[in-house]
Design a protein around this motif. Structure first.
Motif, short mmCIF file in Angstrom:
data_model
loop_
_atom_site.label_atom_id
_atom_site.label_comp_id
_atom_site.label_asym_id
_atom_site.label_seq_id
_atom_site.Cartn_x
_atom_site.Cartn_y
_atom_site.Cartn_z
N TYR A 100 0.83 -1.20 0.00
CA TYR A 100 0.00 0.00 0.00
C TYR A 100 0.87 1.25 0.00
N SER A 101 1.46 1.57 -1.15
CA SER A 101 2.33 2.73 -1.26
C SER A 101 2.41 3.15 -2.72
N VAL A 203 10.26 7.13 18.07
CA VAL A 203 9.67 7.77 16.90
C VAL A 203 9.31 6.70 15.88
N GLY A 204 8.02 6.61 15.57
CA GLY A 204 7.54 5.67 14.56
C GLY A 204 7.06 6.42 13.33
N VAL A 205 7.38 5.90 12.14
CA VAL A 205 6.95 6.53 10.88
C VAL A 205 6.35 5.47 9.97
N ILE A 206 5.51 5.91 9.03
CA ILE A 206 4.71 4.98 8.23
C ILE A 206 5.50 4.28 7.13
N GLY A 207 6.61 4.86 6.64
CA GLY A 207 7.36 4.23 5.57
C GLY A 207 8.66 4.95 5.31
N GLU A 208 9.39 4.49 4.30
CA GLU A 208 10.72 5.03 4.03
C GLU A 208 10.71 6.51 3.64
N ASN A 227 4.51 -3.55 7.36
CA ASN A 227 3.15 -3.34 6.86
C ASN A 227 2.81 -1.86 7.04
N ALA A 228 2.65 -1.15 5.93
CA ALA A 228 2.45 0.30 5.99
C ALA A 228 0.99 0.64 6.30
N THR A 235 0.95 0.04 16.80
CA THR A 235 1.24 -1.12 17.64
C THR A 235 2.74 -1.29 17.86
N GLU A 236 3.51 -1.23 16.79
CA GLU A 236 4.95 -1.44 16.92
C GLU A 236 5.63 -0.29 17.68
#
Length: 247
Positions: A100-101, A203-208, A227-228, A235-236
């Motif tokens: 999903y990107s 710090v959590g981010v959705i993708g690269e 999993n984006a 959760t992570e």
């Protein structure tokens, strides 16, 4: 004993922030909702194309409200959330990529779009990865901006909390949320302190692409889920932060 993880989240101020708060509650976190995105519709609708690519639930809902119909176009959704909105609008979804990107969309379409007209309908902050990748695959690409994403007035409580070392986790769902968070911190005169405070948080981010944006501004990233999805990201991130408070 476990202390609740105080986690800031920056989703738009609609059902998405409510869902984010509910999820963080269910994970045992203490949510700090601080919407960093507001939607300003343009009134534009997708142009005709052999393929029409929609990249958000928001875009789908806007054009459905305006009475747009896909006609005979092959209808493509960036992910299942967008696809569900399309089906709720009464449209048949022809393709949802495995990833999903923007890059996932390119991989799903590149073998089939040579000489095809591909309409990309999205916000004003869409990634060039999608349009450039489709053009490189031989498509005639046209982009329609359905809405603009702006920073809401009054945003930035989380920046002050970060500056004071009062956040355990932050959850960035796009490059724009990173930039708006830092802009809000600057407006409040605490940008340097907020970035320093993030060094002590998870710090959590959705993708690269979001990781690259964060790191380009001096923000160290701890979590990028494979999993984006927001659920995986939240959760992570909370799980990464939680062990710090176990005794």
């Amino acid at each position: 004993m476990t202390r609740d993880v105080r986690a800031a989240v920056f989703r738009p101020d609609d059902e998405r922030i409510d869902e984010a708060v509910e999820l963080l509650d269910s994970l045992g976190a203490d949510p700090v909702p601080d919407p960093m995105l507001a939607v300003e519709p343009t009134g534009e609708t997708p142009a005709p194309g052999d393929y029409v690519v929609m990249t958000s639930k928001t875009g789908v809902e806007l054009v459905a409200e305006w009475g747009w119909e896909p006609g005979d176009a092959t209808l493509v959704a960036i992910g299942e959330r967008t696809a569900r909105a399309m089906r709720e609008a009464g449209w048949e979804v022809d393709l949802v990529p495995d990833e999903y990107s923007s890059a996932g969309l390119v991989r799903a379409l590149e073998a089939d779009v040579a000489d095809a007209r591909v309409e990309v309908a999205r916000s004003d902050h869409g990634s060039d990865v999608l349009t450039d990748g489709l053009a490189d695959a031989g498509a005639e690409v046209h982009e329609t901006v359905l809405y603009r994403l702006v920073r809401p007035a009054g945003s930035g409580e989380s920046a002050e909390l970060a500056a004071g070392g009062e956040l355990d986790a932050v959850i960035f769902t796009s490059s724009l949320t990173v930039e708006h968070f830092l802009d809000a911190a600057a407006d409040r005169g605490v940008r340097e302190e907020a970035v320093a405070g993030l060094d002590d948080a998870v710090v959590g981010v959705i993708g690269e692409p979001t990781r690259e944006t964060a790191e380009s501004h001096g923000v160290a990233v701890d979590v990028v889920p494979e999993n984006a999805s927001f659920e995986a990201l939240a959760t992570e991130t909370v799980e990464e932060a939680a062990p710090s408070y176990r005794e």
